[in-house]
Design a protein around this motif. Structure first.
Motif, PDB file in Angstrom:
ATOM      1  N   LYS A  29      -6.822  -1.708  26.268  1.00  0.00           N
ATOM      2  CA  LYS A  29      -7.355  -2.914  26.913  1.00  0.00           C
ATOM      3  C   LYS A  29      -7.607  -4.012  25.875  1.00  0.00           C
ATOM      4  O   LYS A  29      -7.220  -5.169  26.066  1.00  0.00           O
ATOM      5  N   VAL A  30      -8.251  -3.643  24.769  1.00  0.00           N
ATOM      6  CA  VAL A  30      -8.556  -4.624  23.720  1.00  0.00           C
ATOM      7  C   VAL A  30      -7.271  -5.141  23.078  1.00  0.00           C
ATOM      8  O   VAL A  30      -7.138  -6.344  22.819  1.00  0.00           O
ATOM      9  N   ARG A  31      -6.305  -4.250  22.831  1.00  0.00           N
ATOM     10  CA  ARG A  31      -5.039  -4.694  22.226  1.00  0.00           C
ATOM     11  C   ARG A  31      -4.321  -5.697  23.122  1.00  0.00           C
ATOM     12  O   ARG A  31      -3.719  -6.663  22.645  1.00  0.00           O
ATOM     13  N   ILE A  32      -4.379  -5.484  24.431  1.00  0.00           N
ATOM     14  CA  ILE A  32      -3.743  -6.412  25.369  1.00  0.00           C
ATOM     15  C   ILE A  32      -4.428  -7.776  25.316  1.00  0.00           C
ATOM     16  O   ILE A  32      -3.767  -8.820  25.290  1.00  0.00           O
ATOM     17  N   VAL A  33      -5.761  -7.779  25.287  1.00  0.00           N
ATOM     18  CA  VAL A  33      -6.496  -9.046  25.202  1.00  0.00           C
ATOM     19  C   VAL A  33      -6.145  -9.780  23.909  1.00  0.00           C
ATOM     20  O   VAL A  33      -5.896 -10.995  23.913  1.00  0.00           O
ATOM     21  N   LEU A  34      -6.103  -9.060  22.805  1.00  0.00           N
ATOM     22  CA  LEU A  34      -5.742  -9.663  21.519  1.00  0.00           C
ATOM     23  C   LEU A  34      -4.329 -10.248  21.567  1.00  0.00           C
ATOM     24  O   LEU A  34      -4.079 -11.345  21.058  1.00  0.00           O
ATOM     25  N   ALA A  35      -3.413  -9.520  22.196  1.00  0.00           N
ATOM     26  CA  ALA A  35      -2.024  -9.987  22.283  1.00  0.00           C
ATOM     27  C   ALA A  35      -1.909 -11.231  23.160  1.00  0.00           C
ATOM     28  O   ALA A  35      -1.200 -12.186  22.814  1.00  0.00           O
ATOM     29  N   LEU A  36      -2.604 -11.229  24.299  1.00  0.00           N
ATOM     30  CA  LEU A  36      -2.550 -12.387  25.196  1.00  0.00           C
ATOM     31  C   LEU A  36      -3.100 -13.641  24.523  1.00  0.00           C
ATOM     32  O   LEU A  36      -2.604 -14.744  24.745  1.00  0.00           O
ATOM     33  N   LYS A  37      -4.114 -13.452  23.699  1.00  0.00           N
ATOM     34  CA  LYS A  37      -4.735 -14.585  23.018  1.00  0.00           C
ATOM     35  C   LYS A  37      -4.082 -14.886  21.669  1.00  0.00           C
ATOM     36  O   LYS A  37      -4.476 -15.825  20.978  1.00  0.00           O
ATOM     37  N   LYS A  38      -3.111 -14.038  21.293  1.00  0.00           N
ATOM     38  CA  LYS A  38      -2.383 -14.223  20.029  1.00  0.00           C
ATOM     39  C   LYS A  38      -3.337 -14.278  18.830  1.00  0.00           C
ATOM     40  O   LYS A  38      -3.231 -15.148  17.959  1.00  0.00           O
ATOM     41  N   VAL A  39      -4.262 -13.337  18.806  1.00  0.00           N
ATOM     42  CA  VAL A  39      -5.233 -13.245  17.712  1.00  0.00           C
ATOM     43  C   VAL A  39      -4.750 -12.191  16.718  1.00  0.00           C
ATOM     44  O   VAL A  39      -4.577 -11.027  17.091  1.00  0.00           O
ATOM     45  N   PRO A  40      -4.515 -12.558  15.462  1.00  0.00           N
ATOM     46  CA  PRO A  40      -4.081 -11.572  14.464  1.00  0.00           C
ATOM     47  C   PRO A  40      -5.223 -10.636  14.085  1.00  0.00           C
ATOM     48  O   PRO A  40      -6.381 -11.050  14.016  1.00  0.00           O
ATOM     49  N   TYR A  41      -4.888  -9.382  13.849  1.00  0.00           N
ATOM     50  CA  TYR A  41      -5.916  -8.407  13.497  1.00  0.00           C
ATOM     51  C   TYR A  41      -5.280  -7.232  12.769  1.00  0.00           C
ATOM     52  O   TYR A  41      -4.060  -7.050  12.784  1.00  0.00           O
ATOM     53  N   GLU A  42      -6.131  -6.445  12.153  1.00  0.00           N
ATOM     54  CA  GLU A  42      -5.692  -5.246  11.439  1.00  0.00           C
ATOM     55  C   GLU A  42      -6.129  -4.015  12.221  1.00  0.00           C
ATOM     56  O   GLU A  42      -7.252  -3.962  12.731  1.00  0.00           O
ATOM     57  N   VAL A  43      -5.251  -3.040  12.326  1.00  0.00           N
ATOM     58  CA  VAL A  43      -5.555  -1.802  13.036  1.00  0.00           C
ATOM     59  C   VAL A  43      -6.065  -0.752  12.057  1.00  0.00           C
ATOM     60  O   VAL A  43      -5.482  -0.552  10.991  1.00  0.00           O
ATOM     61  N   VAL A  44      -7.157  -0.106  12.428  1.00  0.00           N
ATOM     62  CA  VAL A  44      -7.659   1.053  11.686  1.00  0.00           C
ATOM     63  C   VAL A  44      -7.593   2.232  12.653  1.00  0.00           C
ATOM     64  O   VAL A  44      -8.426   2.352  13.553  1.00  0.00           O
ATOM     65  N   ASP A  45      -6.565   3.064  12.509  1.00  0.00           N
ATOM     66  CA  ASP A  45      -6.408   4.207  13.410  1.00  0.00           C
ATOM     67  C   ASP A  45      -7.433   5.281  13.064  1.00  0.00           C
ATOM     68  O   ASP A  45      -7.546   5.698  11.913  1.00  0.00           O
ATOM     69  N   VAL A  46      -8.153   5.708  14.075  1.00  0.00           N
ATOM     70  CA  VAL A  46      -9.220   6.693  13.898  1.00  0.00           C
ATOM     71  C   VAL A  46      -8.754   8.030  14.454  1.00  0.00           C
ATOM     72  O   VAL A  46      -8.385   8.125  15.625  1.00  0.00           O
ATOM     73  N   LYS A  47      -8.770   9.049  13.618  1.00  0.00           N
ATOM     74  CA  LYS A  47      -8.370  10.384  14.051  1.00  0.00           C
ATOM     75  C   LYS A  47      -9.579  11.150  14.575  1.00  0.00           C
ATOM     76  O   LYS A  47     -10.708  10.930  14.136  1.00  0.00           O
ATOM     77  N   LYS A  48      -9.313  12.050  15.513  1.00  0.00           N
ATOM     78  CA  LYS A  48     -10.397  12.798  16.153  1.00  0.00           C
ATOM     79  C   LYS A  48     -11.217  13.589  15.135  1.00  0.00           C
ATOM     80  O   LYS A  48     -12.436  13.713  15.263  1.00  0.00           O
ATOM     81  N   ASP A  49     -10.541  14.128  14.114  1.00  0.00           N
ATOM     82  CA  ASP A  49     -11.233  14.974  13.143  1.00  0.00           C
ATOM     83  C   ASP A  49     -11.602  14.236  11.854  1.00  0.00           C
ATOM     84  O   ASP A  49     -12.055  14.847  10.890  1.00  0.00           O
ATOM     85  N   ASP A  50     -11.381  12.918  11.816  1.00  0.00           N
ATOM     86  CA  ASP A  50     -11.737  12.147  10.620  1.00  0.00           C
ATOM     87  C   ASP A  50     -12.176  10.747  11.034  1.00  0.00           C
ATOM     88  O   ASP A  50     -11.361   9.843  11.183  1.00  0.00           O
ATOM     89  N   ARG A  51     -13.472  10.579  11.220  1.00  0.00           N
ATOM     90  CA  ARG A  51     -14.011   9.295  11.679  1.00  0.00           C
ATOM     91  C   ARG A  51     -14.968   8.701  10.648  1.00  0.00           C
ATOM     92  O   ARG A  51     -15.872   7.947  10.989  1.00  0.00           O
ATOM     93  N   LYS A  52     -14.741   9.042   9.395  1.00  0.00           N
ATOM     94  CA  LYS A  52     -15.645   8.617   8.335  1.00  0.00           C
ATOM     95  C   LYS A  52     -15.756   7.097   8.257  1.00  0.00           C
ATOM     96  O   LYS A  52     -16.862   6.541   8.224  1.00  0.00           O
ATOM     97  N   SER A  53     -14.612   6.401   8.222  1.00  0.00           N
ATOM     98  CA  SER A  53     -14.644   4.943   8.083  1.00  0.00           C
ATOM     99  C   SER A  53     -15.304   4.288   9.291  1.00  0.00           C
ATOM    100  O   SER A  53     -16.037   3.301   9.157  1.00  0.00           O
ATOM    101  N   LEU A  54     -15.064   4.850  10.479  1.00  0.00           N
ATOM    102  CA  LEU A  54     -15.673   4.321  11.702  1.00  0.00           C
ATOM    103  C   LEU A  54     -17.186   4.489  11.672  1.00  0.00           C
ATOM    104  O   LEU A  54     -17.936   3.549  11.974  1.00  0.00           O
ATOM    105  N   ILE A  55     -17.644   5.676  11.291  1.00  0.00           N
ATOM    106  CA  ILE A  55     -19.080   5.955  11.250  1.00  0.00           C
ATOM    107  C   ILE A  55     -19.766   5.105  10.181  1.00  0.00           C
ATOM    108  O   ILE A  55     -20.862   4.578  10.395  1.00  0.00           O
ATOM    109  N   GLU A  56     -19.109   4.945   9.040  1.00  0.00           N
ATOM    110  CA  GLU A  56     -19.689   4.125   7.967  1.00  0.00           C
ATOM    111  C   GLU A  56     -19.878   2.684   8.418  1.00  0.00           C
ATOM    112  O   GLU A  56     -20.862   2.034   8.062  1.00  0.00           O
ATOM    113  N   PHE A  57     -18.935   2.185   9.212  1.00  0.00           N
ATOM    114  CA  PHE A  57     -19.029   0.784   9.639  1.00  0.00           C
ATOM    115  C   PHE A  57     -19.944   0.594  10.842  1.00  0.00           C
ATOM    116  O   PHE A  57     -20.752  -0.341  10.876  1.00  0.00           O
ATOM    117  N   SER A  58     -19.829   1.491  11.842  1.00  0.00           N
ATOM    118  CA  SER A  58     -20.527   1.265  13.116  1.00  0.00           C
ATOM    119  C   SER A  58     -21.729   2.169  13.361  1.00  0.00           C
ATOM    120  O   SER A  58     -22.520   1.914  14.269  1.00  0.00           O
TER     121      SER A  58
END
Length: 208
Positions: A29-58
């Motif tokens: 849903k978020v990717r579609i909104v970003l695409a419709l609005k043509k907003v550039p962004y970086e993807v950080v793929d989060v794996k089920k068994d490795d969410r260290k970067s996600l937890i550190e940030f959020s």
């Protein structure tokens, strides 16, 4: 020390990062909104068994999460609202206060009610469970068939309500490998219109 003229410049991090899972309907849903609005962004793929970067940030484990110029935004509804505020081009809401309210209600229904029928389909491990899951799903498909009869989109153009419902039903194709039955002609026609609008090669392809 002078920099070697042939050395590569340092890569500047994107100001907007999306912590996501490729198969999550909320991340799509978020990717579609970003695409419709043509907003550039970086993807950080989060794996089920490795969410260290996600937890550190959020400080938590769920996706999607957006790093918007250092601001932490959790949940696809709040991320979409922020993107609409900061990037009002190609609005994802219909015009008019009452229509916007209805749009948000339909998004919430999709995210909180329709999703349960979708998950029942995914978790059905035997023919009996699958039959019961299809019965529960049919209740919602019949309502959506009526909703889309005689119209292209829910409102006068593609909005967040369409996006939210589409990403839930799209999960049936991309993950559950289930196709909406042929009897739901209006709903299937709308799904195909969404596929064309989002430039997807097929309904079995995830929106990038």
């Amino acid at each position: 020390m002078a920099r070697n003229q042939y050395s590569k410049p340092r890569r500047t991090p994107m100001a907007i990062r999306l912590f996501q899972s490729q198969t999550s309907m909320f991340c799509e849903k978020v990717r579609i909104v970003l695409a419709l609005k043509k907003v550039p962004y970086e993807v950080v793929d989060v794996k089920k068994d490795d969410r260290k970067s996600l937890i550190e940030f959020s400080g938590q484990r769920k996706v999607p999460v957006m790093d918007y110029h250092g601001q932490c935004v959790i949940d696809s509804t709040f991320i979409s609202a922020l993107l609409e505020q900061k990037h009002p081009q190609s609005s994802i809401y219909p015009s008019g206060t009452s229509d916007k309210g209805l749009c948000l209600m339909l998004e919430d229904w999709s995210d909180e009610v329709l999703i349960h029928a979708i998950h029942l389909m995914r978790r059905a491990e035997n023919p009996e469970a699958r039959k019961e899951a299809e019965k529960q799903l049919a209740i919602h498909l019949k309502s959506l068939e009526q909703l889309f009869t005689g119209k292209k989109f829910i409102f006068d153009r593609l909005t967040l309500a369409d996006i939210a419902i589409f990403t839930q039903l799209h999960y049936l194709y991309t993950v559950v490998k289930y196709e909406i039955p042929a009897g739901y002609k209006s709903l299937r026609a709308w799904m195909e219109l969404m596929q064309q609008s989002l430039k997807l090669p097929s309904l079995y392809d995830v929106a990038a």
